[in-house]
Design a protein around this motif. Structure first.
Motif, PDB file in Angstrom:
ATOM      1  N   ILE A 404       0.847  -1.206   0.000  1.00 22.83           N
ATOM      2  CA  ILE A 404       0.000   0.000   0.000  1.00 22.83           C
ATOM      3  C   ILE A 404       0.878   1.251   0.000  1.00 22.83           C
ATOM      4  O   ILE A 404       0.664   2.179  -0.786  1.00 22.83           O
ATOM      5  CB  ILE A 404      -0.926   0.009   1.242  1.00 22.83           C
ATOM      6  N   VAL A 405       1.873   1.256   0.856  1.00 21.36           N
ATOM      7  CA  VAL A 405       2.717   2.451   0.996  1.00 21.36           C
ATOM      8  C   VAL A 405       3.389   2.820  -0.332  1.00 21.36           C
ATOM      9  O   VAL A 405       3.260   3.957  -0.800  1.00 21.36           O
ATOM     10  CB  VAL A 405       3.789   2.249   2.099  1.00 21.36           C
ATOM     11  N   VAL A 406       4.078   1.878  -0.949  1.00 23.83           N
ATOM     12  CA  VAL A 406       4.826   2.261  -2.162  1.00 23.83           C
ATOM     13  C   VAL A 406       3.887   2.614  -3.309  1.00 23.83           C
ATOM     14  O   VAL A 406       4.169   3.540  -4.081  1.00 23.83           O
ATOM     15  CB  VAL A 406       5.856   1.187  -2.599  1.00 23.83           C
ATOM     16  N   ASN A 407       2.762   1.919  -3.409  1.00 23.75           N
ATOM     17  CA  ASN A 407       1.846   2.244  -4.504  1.00 23.75           C
ATOM     18  C   ASN A 407       1.200   3.619  -4.324  1.00 23.75           C
ATOM     19  O   ASN A 407       1.048   4.365  -5.290  1.00 23.75           O
ATOM     20  CB  ASN A 407       0.816   1.131  -4.688  1.00 23.75           C
ATOM     21  N   LEU A 408       0.862   3.949  -3.095  1.00 23.01           N
ATOM     22  CA  LEU A 408       0.295   5.282  -2.846  1.00 23.01           C
ATOM     23  C   LEU A 408       1.355   6.371  -3.065  1.00 23.01           C
ATOM     24  O   LEU A 408       1.063   7.428  -3.640  1.00 23.01           O
ATOM     25  CB  LEU A 408      -0.269   5.374  -1.427  1.00 23.01           C
ATOM     26  N   ILE A 409       2.577   6.105  -2.623  1.00 21.98           N
ATOM     27  CA  ILE A 409       3.641   7.100  -2.825  1.00 21.98           C
ATOM     28  C   ILE A 409       3.824   7.364  -4.319  1.00 21.98           C
ATOM     29  O   ILE A 409       3.927   8.519  -4.759  1.00 21.98           O
ATOM     30  CB  ILE A 409       4.972   6.624  -2.197  1.00 21.98           C
ATOM     31  N   ASP A 410       3.832   6.281  -5.108  1.00 19.37           N
ATOM     32  CA  ASP A 410       4.022   6.456  -6.556  1.00 19.37           C
ATOM     33  C   ASP A 410       2.890   7.291  -7.157  1.00 19.37           C
ATOM     34  O   ASP A 410       3.120   8.129  -8.022  1.00 19.37           O
ATOM     35  CB  ASP A 410       4.131   5.093  -7.246  1.00 19.37           C
ATOM     36  N   GLN A 411       1.692   7.051  -6.675  1.00 15.70           N
ATOM     37  CA  GLN A 411       0.554   7.826  -7.190  1.00 15.70           C
ATOM     38  C   GLN A 411       0.625   9.290  -6.752  1.00 15.70           C
ATOM     39  O   GLN A 411       0.233  10.184  -7.490  1.00 15.70           O
ATOM     40  CB  GLN A 411      -0.758   7.220  -6.690  1.00 15.70           C
ATOM     41  N   TYR A 412       1.105   9.506  -5.544  1.00 11.45           N
ATOM     42  CA  TYR A 412       1.259  10.886  -5.081  1.00 11.45           C
ATOM     43  C   TYR A 412       2.342  11.586  -5.910  1.00 11.45           C
ATOM     44  O   TYR A 412       2.160  12.714  -6.375  1.00 11.45           O
ATOM     45  CB  TYR A 412       1.621  10.920  -3.597  1.00 11.45           C
ATOM     46  N   LYS A 413       3.416  10.857  -6.141  1.00 11.13           N
ATOM     47  CA  LYS A 413       4.534  11.468  -6.865  1.00 11.13           C
ATOM     48  C   LYS A 413       4.189  11.756  -8.322  1.00 11.13           C
ATOM     49  O   LYS A 413       4.693  12.725  -8.890  1.00 11.13           O
ATOM     50  CB  LYS A 413       5.775  10.576  -6.796  1.00 11.13           C
ATOM     51  N   ASN A 414       3.371  10.882  -8.941  1.00 11.88           N
ATOM     52  CA  ASN A 414       3.045  11.156 -10.353  1.00 11.88           C
ATOM     53  C   ASN A 414       1.842  12.093 -10.489  1.00 11.88           C
ATOM     54  O   ASN A 414       1.326  12.289 -11.594  1.00 11.88           O
ATOM     55  CB  ASN A 414       2.876   9.857 -11.156  1.00 11.88           C
ATOM     56  N   GLY A 415       1.407  12.648  -9.361  1.00 13.09           N
ATOM     57  CA  GLY A 415       0.374  13.681  -9.427  1.00 13.09           C
ATOM     58  C   GLY A 415      -1.044  13.159  -9.465  1.00 13.09           C
ATOM     59  O   GLY A 415      -1.995  13.928  -9.552  1.00 13.09           O
TER      60      GLY A 415
END
Ligand SMILES: *[C@@H]1O[C@H](CO)[C@@H](O)[C@H](O)[C@H]1NC(C)=O
Ligand SMILES: *[C@@H]1O[C@H](CO)[C@@H](O)[C@H](O)[C@H]1NC(C)=O
Ligand SMILES: *[C@@H]1O[C@H](CO)[C@@H](O)[C@H](O)[C@H]1NC(C)=O
Ligand SMILES: *[C@@H]1O[C@H](CO)[C@@H](O)[C@H](O)[C@H]1NC(C)=O
Length: 472
Positions: A404-415
């Motif tokens: 969950i953490v890495v997938n959400l971070i990636d989504q936050y980072k790609n806007g």
């Protein structure tokens, strides 16, 4: 215990037989049994929630009298916490099967290569006396048994089958011990099942872990000093940042490293022939939650979960691969970041410096005391500390779901997610991962995938409906 009483009865009876004072003997026996039962009850109430007993109370405990079925010698393997759990399992088995236990020799051939022995880490005398109401523990195997062990090593030295339940020990190991007088288990990691065991055995595992095993005075004092220094500056979060070189090489996780570093990690993985997996897709593993969180990911996760950026963060870890450079983003997010090396004088740590197990013991102590504990990867320390904190009153442990953490971070980072959405999704995703009361997950036939006994020793905790609510 009753048998202990009976035995006292028998001996005393013989002694007084000629005098015909049977009545007196019976009275004496009743008194002894009473005394022994009282001490047993005392011992089991000690298992209860958040109870601490003084050394004095333990010293008052009577020695158990029983017929030993033989000697159990164990060689715990792995790092500090894997050995700790293994020792608890083996002492519980020794008590259950009426064996004589021998203070273990610790593994000094493992990756951690720490030649310090049990007595350099745990308080041996306390260990022996606190359990003397249940089991006889010897500091060393008697010379005759030693020779026996040497002679019969091929027959009596071996690793017990992993995840065995008590019937394996009762029906297969006990007859061997009775036959040869001793057995030597060459490994102790996860040799006892998590579930499906008699309640008494589960309670014994807890008793050994939470009551009988304590660190040496030297470690305890330094650990307390670290906690004092931290407390002086307010509440603190303990971050078990599992980001040492061996962990990264082993898991093949290369997120955020440059080519030189990736090469170095890969070389290390190939150099360790007993690490089976060599070709690893780092990106896929990361997405699946199989990678330790990077310091940067950890910073995002903690901030998204609402951890105050001014909170003290104690880093419980060995050497972070990539050093300060790699820690920069985490330090920026949480400037009040400390570790034992920055809190203590070098001379305080000098005696422990080259001994990874003693250093880990210090971190263990601090991890128990932290207001919040956050492991970034599920290793043995993470699991054993999680359970110990539940035992101390469900102290908050944030069990990050790495996928969950890495997938959400990636989504936050790609806007794709705003900070508010990211933060909300993180909080929702971790609402029931705070170390609060919960049933231990059981998966019949898949012991590796179920929740570890020592992460959630529910048998030793108050029943779920009575459990206090824990704030985060
Ligand atoms: C262990 O000793 C107790 C009495 O102390 C006895 O009741 C029990 O049957 C013994 N168990 C084994 C496996 O020898
Ligand atoms: C490991 O421990 C044993 C027993 O204490 C000792 O004899 C041996 O020399 C140690 N080995 C290493 C590599 O430290
Ligand atoms: C500790 O280990 C380092 C290398 O890892 C070595 O240079 C140093 O001499 C050791 N110190 C002691 C006290 O053993
Ligand atoms: C963005 O989010 C939507 C819905 O939350 C999801 O369906 C989509 O796959 C995401 N896109 C990327 C690039 O992550």
């Amino acid at each position: 215990m009753e048998i202990g009483g009976t035995k006292v009865c028998r001996l005393t009876q013989l002694h007084w037989w000629a005098l015909g004072a049977t009545l007196m003997v019976l009275l004496l026996c009743a008194f002894m049994v009473q005394l022994i039962m009282t001490s047993t009850m005392k011992a089991s109430s000690v298992l209860m929630f958040r109870s601490y007993i003084s050394r004095q109370a333990v010293n008052d405990q009577l020695e158990r009298v029983y017929d030993s079925n033989g000697y159990l010698i164990v060689s715990p393997n792995g790092g500090l916490n894997q050995m700790r759990a293994g020792i608890c399992d083996m002492v519980a088995i020794a008590i259950y099967l009426n064996l004589t236990f021998v203070v273990p020799e610790l593994d000094n051939t493992s990756f951690w290569r720490d030649n310090r022995q049990f007595g350099d880490i745990f308080d041996v005398d306390f260990f022996i006396t606190s359990l003397r109401g249940q089991v006889r523990i010897l500091k060393e195997l008697p010379p005759m048994q030693k020779r026996r062990l040497e002679k019969m090593r091929q027959i009596v030295s071996f690793a017990p089958i992993s995840w065995s339940d008590i019937s394996f020990y009762y029906y297969q190991m006990l007859p061997l011990i009775k036959r040869y007088g001793l057995l030597h288990f060459t490994r102790t990691d996860t040799r006892l099942a998590n579930n499906g065991l008699p309640l008494e055995l589960q309670l014994l595992r807890c008793q050994v872990n939470y009551q009988a095993l304590r660190f040496t005075t030297q470690i305890e004092e330094l650990g307390k000093k670290i906690v004092r220094l931290l407390r002086k500056n307010g509440p603190f979060l303990v971050l078990h940042l599992r980001y040492e070189m061996d962990m990264l090489a082993f898991t093949g996780c290369t997120e955020g490293f440059d080519n030189r570093e990736i090469e170095e990690l890969t070389n290390m993985r190939y150099a360790y022939t007993w690490w089976k997996e060599k070709e690893i897709d780092s990106e896929k593993r990361r997405k699946d939650g199989g990678c330790p969180l990077t310091p940067e990911e950890t910073a995002y996760a903690l901030r998204a979960l609402g951890i105050d950026p001014t909170k003290q963060i104690y880093i419980a870890a060995g050497d972070i691969y990539g050093g300060e450079k790699r820690m920069a983003s985490l330090r920026l997010a949480f400037p009040r970041m400390v570790k034992k090396e920055t809190l203590l004088k070098p001379s305080d740590l000098e005696p422990f410096k080259n001994h990874s197990n003693q250093m880990a013991a210090l971190d263990y102590m601090v991890a128990l005391e932290g207001d919040i504990f956050v492991p970034t990867f599920g290793g043995n320390m993470a699991k054993v500390v999680e359970g110990h904190r539940r035992h101390l009153g469900y102290k908050t442990t944030i069990l990050l779901d790495r996928s969950i953490v890495v997938n959400l971070i990636d989504q936050y980072k790609n806007g794709n997610l705003s900070w508010v959405e990211f933060s909300q999704a993180m909080k929702t995703g971790h609402a029931d991962r705070m170390g609060s009361p919960a049933q231990r997950l059981i998966i019949p036939g898949k012991p590796k995938e179920e929740e570890y006994f020592y992460s959630n020793p529910q048998e030793c905790l108050p029943p779920i409906h009575q459990r206090p609510k824990v704030s985060t």
